[in-house]
Design a protein around this motif. Sequence first.
Motif, PDB file in Angstrom:
ATOM      1  N   GLY A 180       0.825  -1.201   0.000  1.00 45.25           N
ATOM      2  CA  GLY A 180       0.000   0.000   0.000  1.00 45.25           C
ATOM      3  C   GLY A 180       0.857   1.248   0.000  1.00 45.25           C
ATOM      4  O   GLY A 180       0.595   2.222  -0.716  1.00 45.25           O
ATOM      5  N   SER A 219      -4.690   1.895  -3.524  1.00 39.62           N
ATOM      6  CA  SER A 219      -3.598   1.178  -2.859  1.00 39.62           C
ATOM      7  C   SER A 219      -4.156   0.097  -1.957  1.00 39.62           C
ATOM      8  O   SER A 219      -3.649  -1.032  -1.926  1.00 39.62           O
ATOM      9  N   GLY A 226      -3.157  -2.157   3.747  1.00 39.78           N
ATOM     10  CA  GLY A 226      -2.722  -1.382   2.591  1.00 39.78           C
ATOM     11  C   GLY A 226      -3.063   0.091   2.751  1.00 39.78           C
ATOM     12  O   GLY A 226      -2.252   0.971   2.433  1.00 39.78           O
TER      13      GLY A 226
END
Lengths: 348, 384
Positions: free
Chosen positions: A78, A101, A233
């Motif tokens: 992420g 992400s 993430g």
Amino acid sequence: MPPALVGKVAHRLATRARWRLLEYAFWLAALASFFLLPNRHLILTEIAWLALFALSLDLILGYAGIISLGHAAFFGLGSYLAALLAKHGIVNEPVLALVLSGLCAAVLGFATSFLVLRGSDLTRLMVTLGVALIMREIANQIPDITGGADGLQGVVIAPILGLFQFDIFGHVAYAYCLIVLFILFLLARRVVYSPFGLSLRAVKGNPLRAASIGISVNARLVTIYTFAAFYAGIAGALLAQTTAFASLDVFSFERSADLLLVLIIGGTGYLYGGLIGAVIFKLMQDWIANLTPQYWQFWIGLVLVLIVLIGRDRIALRTGGVRLLAERITRRFAPAAAPVAVPPGEGS
Amino acid sequence: MLRIVAIALAAGTMASTGVLAQDVKVGVVLPLTGGLAPVGKQVQAGIKLYMDKNGATVAGKKIDLIIKDDAGVPDNSKRLAQELIVNDKVAIIGSGITPSAMAIGPLSTQGKTANVVTVSGTSGVINPNNPYMVRTSFTLGQQSGIIAEWAAKNGSKKVAIVQSDWAPGAEATAVFTDAFTKAGGQIVETIKVPLANPDFAPFLQRARDANPDTLFVFVPAGQAGTFAKQFAERGLDKAGIKLIGPGDIVDDNDLPGMGDAMLGVVTAGIYSVLHNSPTNKEYVAAFKKANGYRPNFISLGGYDGMHLIYEALKKTQGKTDGESLINAMKGMKWESPRGPISIDPDTRDIVQSIYIGKVEKVDGELYDVEFATFEAVKDPLKKK
């Protein structure tokens, strides 16, 4: 199922999911910290994303019983994605980049969840650890994209929603992280109090029995693991966006291990564990490290040993009185609700 | 009575600080815990030594030193530096290892705060984008380029390279390869070794199979002893292969514990404890007295960094804005314990002598003994 029973179950679930007084107090305190501690926003920002990261681990550890030493794999992914999206101007708007992400981390979570299904706790420790190590090595091997051991340079984060530019004082960053944390907390709370969340607890308690009453154990584990990866993430992306930087360290073993410590301090299986743990861990670290920059790890270690020795259960006994009081007050405010026994560790 | 004296003293200092206007805060972010703790400790010792020697007052202002531990994790460094700039309002930031220095870089630009890099050896840390940064450590390019030149002149024709697989290693290899092939030599093999706990045996075998006359090695100082041992165990020394590298591999901090296999290793470095100058003798004696161990090349980044800050403050007469300080630092020249050094006014990077040295036994302990000097070497990656 007879309608009466359905109603009863629904009612029971609703009562369980009711907001408790201490929860209101917690979030009011979080909101107050924004206005009352403007000088501490930088460390509060760190606490906020760490809390989200810990919440993510709590979802799999506290609710599904999956122990992991490699949660940094999702956090790191992420983190790098958010930094790369901003650096190359692929997605400039931070909130959108944040969600993207998180989703990519979730895809990795889904793909690796099948490994986690196999074997016992020890195997899981090793497998999760392995995944994080592989991710780190991949990032290390493609320095053209990730910047390798030096970290990713030249990341410029655009204003949030085109309006709020990150400032050097961390005001915007903290508000941003806190809001994201709160929204995702609400979502997690909704999930764990849903029938799905209950079935997870059954799986955690006894997978065989859960399977025999018709819960598809593997599907549940895959789902929650993917879900938790999404959270991790997002936490990583928050780190990258608030620091405008990403380095190999986001995948490090220490990060996963520290995360377990945070949960041990705060307690697992009641959502607030990670949040409270993050607050205590970071503040303790900051405070001791200011007193003794060289030897702070010793004192942290000592405190952790003490926590384990005294045992959270015993600490919980002390706070049990407070909880009971809170329950009583809450009941007075909502007299219609039937009293429900809260199993240990499930209250606020 | 004692209390009265104490109050009088306190009043006195308060009055004098009142006259002296504000203190100058210097915030340094270093790895003091974790795997890189020895690095941070050397820098810290260098800084403290300089302040003990020269007092805490310069240009009429008191230096208030704040040291923070980032455990070598760049996002920690960034937050700590940010807090130092925003909350503590430091006038000068000191930064450490490469990733941390890079994380702090944009902050010093944003806050227009002078930033002295005391450890990093990566060329790109000092760049045109961050105009408030200077370096008092070294670059790996400086050392690797010189050792390549020296090796080419001293009979090496075919070199195999063994390099730890990380950015500084890649930089050392790139500069060495470039300089060595330009001097007419040939690189027969480049082998990358994992950074963490490597077993060098298979890599050494591969290097040997390539049949080089010289082996250029860049591994973290802590591993150099193991490397040399395995080098000897596999008989590469008896096969007539020379072992050379940048000065990092004969780090004075680790050298005494590396074992006799290191004897005869030739390196190009910025410093040896045995560097023959009165300044250095005084430095080593004071350092050993204060800390109980040898200073190494890293400690000088801290010591000289502090010197640079003091001299710049003298030159600006106490003005602490980034612009004035950096302008004062540019082009500054002085005699460091490592020899003459200066700050390149164009690149803000360090210019210094590089010494070719050989590991020998002096009084029963291993030392890097300097025997040739290349003067005023700039970072080759910035020469263009």
